[in-house]
Design a protein around this motif. Structure first.
Motif, PDB file in Angstrom:
ATOM      1  N   ARG A  38       0.847  -1.190   0.000  1.00  0.00           N
ATOM      2  CA  ARG A  38       0.000   0.000   0.000  1.00  0.00           C
ATOM      3  C   ARG A  38       0.881   1.239   0.000  1.00  0.00           C
ATOM      4  O   ARG A  38       1.999   1.229   0.528  1.00  0.00           O
ATOM      5  N   VAL A  39       0.379   2.290  -0.611  1.00  0.00           N
ATOM      6  CA  VAL A  39       1.063   3.581  -0.614  1.00  0.00           C
ATOM      7  C   VAL A  39       0.649   4.322   0.649  1.00  0.00           C
ATOM      8  O   VAL A  39      -0.535   4.579   0.868  1.00  0.00           O
ATOM      9  N   VAL A  40       1.625   4.640   1.503  1.00  0.00           N
ATOM     10  CA  VAL A  40       1.322   5.295   2.780  1.00  0.00           C
ATOM     11  C   VAL A  40       1.447   6.814   2.693  1.00  0.00           C
ATOM     12  O   VAL A  40       0.949   7.521   3.568  1.00  0.00           O
ATOM     13  N   ALA A  41       2.102   7.326   1.640  1.00  0.00           N
ATOM     14  CA  ALA A  41       2.197   8.775   1.449  1.00  0.00           C
ATOM     15  C   ALA A  41       2.636   9.073   0.020  1.00  0.00           C
ATOM     16  O   ALA A  41       3.348   8.281  -0.600  1.00  0.00           O
ATOM     17  N   ILE A  42       2.183  10.216  -0.481  1.00  0.00           N
ATOM     18  CA  ILE A  42       2.592  10.720  -1.792  1.00  0.00           C
ATOM     19  C   ILE A  42       3.248  12.077  -1.566  1.00  0.00           C
ATOM     20  O   ILE A  42       2.657  12.972  -0.951  1.00  0.00           O
ATOM     21  N   GLY A  43       4.479  12.213  -2.044  1.00  0.00           N
ATOM     22  CA  GLY A  43       5.216  13.448  -1.860  1.00  0.00           C
ATOM     23  C   GLY A  43       5.538  14.118  -3.177  1.00  0.00           C
ATOM     24  O   GLY A  43       5.508  13.483  -4.240  1.00  0.00           O
ATOM     25  N   ALA A  44       5.849  15.408  -3.121  1.00  0.00           N
ATOM     26  CA  ALA A  44       6.176  16.166  -4.325  1.00  0.00           C
ATOM     27  C   ALA A  44       7.183  17.254  -3.991  1.00  0.00           C
ATOM     28  O   ALA A  44       7.370  17.620  -2.832  1.00  0.00           O
ATOM     29  N   ASP A  45       7.808  17.774  -5.052  1.00  0.00           N
ATOM     30  CA  ASP A  45       8.748  18.880  -4.908  1.00  0.00           C
ATOM     31  C   ASP A  45       8.137  20.189  -5.376  1.00  0.00           C
ATOM     32  O   ASP A  45       8.794  21.222  -5.364  1.00  0.00           O
ATOM     33  N   THR A  46       6.890  20.151  -5.798  1.00  0.00           N
ATOM     34  CA  THR A  46       6.218  21.336  -6.302  1.00  0.00           C
ATOM     35  C   THR A  46       4.717  21.224  -6.050  1.00  0.00           C
ATOM     36  O   THR A  46       4.150  20.130  -6.107  1.00  0.00           O
ATOM     37  N   GLU A  47       4.086  22.350  -5.802  1.00  0.00           N
ATOM     38  CA  GLU A  47       2.638  22.352  -5.594  1.00  0.00           C
ATOM     39  C   GLU A  47       1.883  22.109  -6.889  1.00  0.00           C
ATOM     40  O   GLU A  47       0.667  21.858  -6.863  1.00  0.00           O
ATOM     41  N   GLN A  48       2.580  22.170  -8.025  1.00  0.00           N
ATOM     42  CA  GLN A  48       1.940  21.887  -9.302  1.00  0.00           C
ATOM     43  C   GLN A  48       1.771  20.383  -9.557  1.00  0.00           C
ATOM     44  O   GLN A  48       1.078  19.989 -10.493  1.00  0.00           O
ATOM     45  N   ALA A  49       2.397  19.554  -8.746  1.00  0.00           N
ATOM     46  CA  ALA A  49       2.228  18.104  -8.894  1.00  0.00           C
ATOM     47  C   ALA A  49       0.783  17.721  -8.579  1.00  0.00           C
ATOM     48  O   ALA A  49       0.087  18.397  -7.821  1.00  0.00           O
ATOM     49  N   ASN A  50       0.345  16.615  -9.148  1.00  0.00           N
ATOM     50  CA  ASN A  50      -1.047  16.196  -9.028  1.00  0.00           C
ATOM     51  C   ASN A  50      -1.313  15.490  -7.697  1.00  0.00           C
ATOM     52  O   ASN A  50      -1.577  14.289  -7.647  1.00  0.00           O
TER      53      ASN A  50
END
Length: 204
Positions: A38-50
């Motif tokens: 299972r995916v426990v978190a989704i991270g990004a380097d920009t607020e433009q990520a979905n």
């Protein structure tokens, strides 16, 4: 159960395919064996990520922006701290468009994976699809690999060839590659979860 943190920078289309294949979501293909992950978190380097994907699937999300830190190393430390707070077994870069700093790699690898739209070591770097077309290649590929401190130089887990059609554009070729990348990602997570892939052995 295998716990994943996934990092994205864009639309997250490969991540969506993974989420829909995991047993945590109702879109699971009832004819396939559930993946024990299972995916426990989704991270990004920009607020433009979905990161709307995170809301859609009920998964925590976070953004660690490089511009909020004095240098790349400090950004990497903040990113690593946030990843580790979720205690993942595996971290996946899925369309994450930044090289992670060495300390992140040193701490997380070999449980740090990335997909690449080429048959490595052919066409490394950020413009692999464009480079394959510019070189006049008749085929390219997709690769699943362990991340190291080079640019797309890590140990290869699996890869597949993809033909280049005479009328291909960068967009049409990349879309066909993404289909293979998605399946590579899903299959790799499945095989790590069921123990048929040992990342430490591949990295040795």
């Amino acid at each position: 159960m295998l716990k994943l943190v996934v990092l994205i920078s864009g639309t997250g289309s490969n991540l969506r395919a993974l989420l829909e294949s995991l047993d945590q979501h109702s879109a699971l293909d009832q004819h396939s064996t559930p993946i024990n992950a299972r995916v426990v978190a989704i991270g990004a380097d920009t607020e433009q990520a979905n990161l709307a994907l995170a809301d859609e699937f009920g998964i925590p999300s976070f953004v660690i922006k490089p511009r909020d830190y004095e240098n790349r190393a400090e950004w990497g430390d903040a990113l690593l701290d946030r990843i580790q707070s979720y205690e993942p077994d595996l971290t996946v870069l899925s369309g994450f468009m930044r090289l992670v700093p060495p300390r992140v790699v040193d701490v997380l690898s070999p449980e740090l994976l990335n997909t690449h739209p080429a048959f490595l070591p052919e066409f490394p770097g950020a413009h692999a699809v464009r480079d394959a077309l510019a070189a006049g290649a008749t085929e390219t590929g997709a690769t699943m690999m362990i991340v190291d401190n080079g640019v797309d130089t890590g140990p290869i887990i699996e890869q597949h060839r993809i033909p280049i059609h005479p009328d291909d554009t960068e967009a049409t070729l990349h879309e066909r590659i993404k289909v293979v990348e998605r399946q590579l990602l899903i299959d790799t997570v499945r095989r790590i979860a069921d123990g048929t892939i040992n990342l430490k052995e591949i990295a040795a």
